[in-house]
Motif scaffolding. Structure first.
Motif, mmCIF file in Angstrom:
data_model
loop_
_atom_site.group_PDB
_atom_site.id
_atom_site.type_symbol
_atom_site.label_atom_id
_atom_site.label_comp_id
_atom_site.label_asym_id
_atom_site.label_seq_id
_atom_site.Cartn_x
_atom_site.Cartn_y
_atom_site.Cartn_z
ATOM 1 N N HIS B 40 0.833 -1.205 0.000
ATOM 2 C CA HIS B 40 0.000 0.000 0.000
ATOM 3 C C HIS B 40 0.874 1.264 0.000
ATOM 4 N N VAL B 41 1.985 1.220 0.763
ATOM 5 C CA VAL B 41 2.908 2.365 0.776
ATOM 6 C C VAL B 41 3.484 2.571 -0.623
ATOM 7 N N LEU B 42 3.945 1.473 -1.256
ATOM 8 C CA LEU B 42 4.532 1.591 -2.597
ATOM 9 C C LEU B 42 3.485 2.039 -3.614
ATOM 10 N N ALA B 43 2.259 1.454 -3.543
ATOM 11 C CA ALA B 43 1.206 1.822 -4.495
ATOM 12 C C ALA B 43 0.846 3.294 -4.336
ATOM 13 N N SER B 44 0.766 3.770 -3.083
ATOM 14 C CA SER B 44 0.426 5.173 -2.855
ATOM 15 C C SER B 44 1.534 6.084 -3.384
ATOM 16 N N PHE B 45 2.795 5.647 -3.206
ATOM 17 C CA PHE B 45 3.912 6.450 -3.699
ATOM 18 C C PHE B 45 3.816 6.612 -5.211
ATOM 19 N N PHE B 46 3.590 5.503 -5.934
ATOM 20 C CA PHE B 46 3.546 5.594 -7.397
ATOM 21 C C PHE B 46 2.274 6.278 -7.882
ATOM 22 N N MET B 47 1.165 6.106 -7.131
ATOM 23 C CA MET B 47 -0.072 6.808 -7.496
ATOM 24 C C MET B 47 0.138 8.313 -7.353
ATOM 25 N N GLN B 48 0.824 8.706 -6.294
ATOM 26 C CA GLN B 48 1.024 10.122 -5.996
ATOM 27 C C GLN B 48 2.044 10.761 -6.935
ATOM 28 N N GLN B 49 3.148 10.072 -7.185
ATOM 29 C CA GLN B 49 4.260 10.704 -7.907
ATOM 30 C C GLN B 49 4.194 10.507 -9.411
ATOM 31 N N THR B 50 3.744 9.330 -9.876
ATOM 32 C CA THR B 50 3.758 9.084 -11.321
ATOM 33 C C THR B 50 2.375 8.759 -11.860
ATOM 34 N N ALA B 51 1.327 8.817 -11.008
ATOM 35 C CA ALA B 51 -0.040 8.485 -11.408
ATOM 36 C C ALA B 51 -0.083 7.139 -12.123
ATOM 37 N N SER B 52 0.671 6.141 -11.596
ATOM 38 C CA SER B 52 0.751 4.848 -12.272
ATOM 39 C C SER B 52 -0.572 4.088 -12.164
ATOM 40 N N ASP B 53 -0.910 3.368 -13.250
ATOM 41 C CA ASP B 53 -2.171 2.616 -13.278
ATOM 42 C C ASP B 53 -2.164 1.491 -12.258
ATOM 43 N N LEU B 54 -1.006 0.805 -12.142
ATOM 44 C CA LEU B 54 -0.924 -0.317 -11.204
ATOM 45 C C LEU B 54 -1.165 0.155 -9.770
ATOM 46 N N GLY B 55 -0.500 1.267 -9.391
ATOM 47 C CA GLY B 55 -0.680 1.790 -8.049
ATOM 48 C C GLY B 55 -2.113 2.208 -7.795
ATOM 49 N N THR B 56 -2.709 2.923 -8.762
ATOM 50 C CA THR B 56 -4.085 3.391 -8.591
ATOM 51 C C THR B 56 -5.039 2.215 -8.467
ATOM 52 N N ASN B 57 -4.874 1.200 -9.335
ATOM 53 C CA ASN B 57 -5.778 0.048 -9.284
ATOM 54 C C ASN B 57 -5.614 -0.731 -7.983
ATOM 55 N N LEU B 58 -4.371 -0.867 -7.521
ATOM 56 C CA LEU B 58 -4.142 -1.560 -6.240
ATOM 57 C C LEU B 58 -4.867 -0.837 -5.114
ATOM 58 N N ASN B 59 -4.768 0.504 -5.111
ATOM 59 C CA ASN B 59 -5.410 1.251 -4.033
ATOM 60 C C ASN B 59 -6.923 1.206 -4.146
ATOM 61 N N ILE B 60 -7.458 1.102 -5.379
ATOM 62 C CA ILE B 60 -8.917 0.950 -5.529
ATOM 63 C C ILE B 60 -9.350 -0.385 -4.919
ATOM 64 N N ILE B 61 -8.539 -1.442 -5.171
ATOM 65 C CA ILE B 61 -8.858 -2.744 -4.572
ATOM 66 C C ILE B 61 -8.787 -2.651 -3.042
#
Lengths: 140, 128
Positions: B40-61
């Motif tokens: 969750h920490v890694l997904a939030s980091f990538f969602m926040q900094q690079t708007a990555s799809d994987l991070g965003t989808n992980l956090n939606i799950i």
């Protein structure tokens, strides 16, 4: 029979970590209880649902309550105070958790050369997660 | 090496009972929490900094109802069981009633957890 030698009596690394596990566990429970009480004080009862309150309780990050009926999260919810609380929770949780993984791994690895390998790897993971988490907290 | 010892099905006959179940659940829930928090920490980091799809989808799950029910179980159980260990370690005389205390722990856990999950599901069902 047993793969783990009994820790030496008195002051040792294992004793320190034993104490730390209990103190950090209690600190996490208290920090979370305080976060939940503060959420109720700020109006969580009418402005959030139970899932949102749970996310805030476990980790008081403003992104956790953004999908709720809170009128303005910059009033009370997204402040430097909660950033300090988050850093405290993340520090205790990461240290408590990584130490727990170390205990589980050393139960199976025993006194082989894998032990220093895992200790070093877990220490690096701990530092990495801590730095990334603090970065996310300060940037959100 | 402990793993070279073949336990086989004899391990299932070990009569550890409630406290042993609590011990295994404590380990399993602890490992689940650290996997969840780490990703969750890694997904939030990538969602926040690079708007990555994987991070965003992980956090939606992670934000979904099913995942919340699971996370609530593991964190609640780990916390409550940790509190029991803390109390028994501080007052070792109570270790004599270890089994009763474990039952008492479930007696606290089931209503608190059940009621919360009931409200969560009811709310999700009524709001669609």
């Amino acid at each position: 029979m047993s793969s783990r030698t009994a820790p030496q009596l008195g002051f040792s690394f294992e004793y320190l970590m034993w104490i730390f596990t209990r103190i950090s566990g209690l600190a996490l429970i208290l920090l979370m209880s305080f976060g939940m009480a503060a959420a109720f004080w700020m109006g969580a009862r009418t402005q959030t649902d139970v899932g949102t309150l749970m996310r805030w309780t476990f980790f008081p990050n403003p992104n956790h309550v953004v999908n709720s009926d809170i009128p303005d999260i910059t009033l009370g919810w997204a402040t430097a105070y909660w950033q300090i609380m988050q850093i405290l929770i993340v520090f205790f949780a990461a240290a408590h958790g990584i130490n727990g993984v170390r205990v589980v791994i050393e139960d199976y690895v025993g006194q082989t050369w894998w032990r220093p390998f895992w200790r070093g790897l877990l220490f690096l993971i701990w530092l990495f997660i801590l730095i990334v988490a603090v970065y996310v907290i300060l940037a959100s | 090496m402990a793993l070279k010892r073949s336990v086989g099905l004899k391990g299932l006959r070990y009569r550890g009972g409630g406290p042993m179940l609590a011990w295994s659940l404590h380990r399993i829930s602890g490992l689940l929490i650290i996997i969840f928090v780490g990703t969750h920490v890694l997904a939030s980091f990538f969602m926040q900094q690079t708007a990555s799809d994987l991070g965003t989808n992980l956090n939606i799950i992670y934000e979904s109802l099913y995942f919340q029910i699971l996370i609530y179980f593991v964190v609640m159980f780990h916390g409550l069981n940790g509190l029991r260990i803390l109390i028994l370690d501080t007052w070792p005389q109570l270790l004599e009633y270890q089994r009763e205390v474990t039952w008492l722990q479930w007696l606290v856990f089931i209503p608190v957890y059940g009621l919360t999950v009931f409200i969560m599901i009811q709310h999700a069902a009524s709001s669609g």
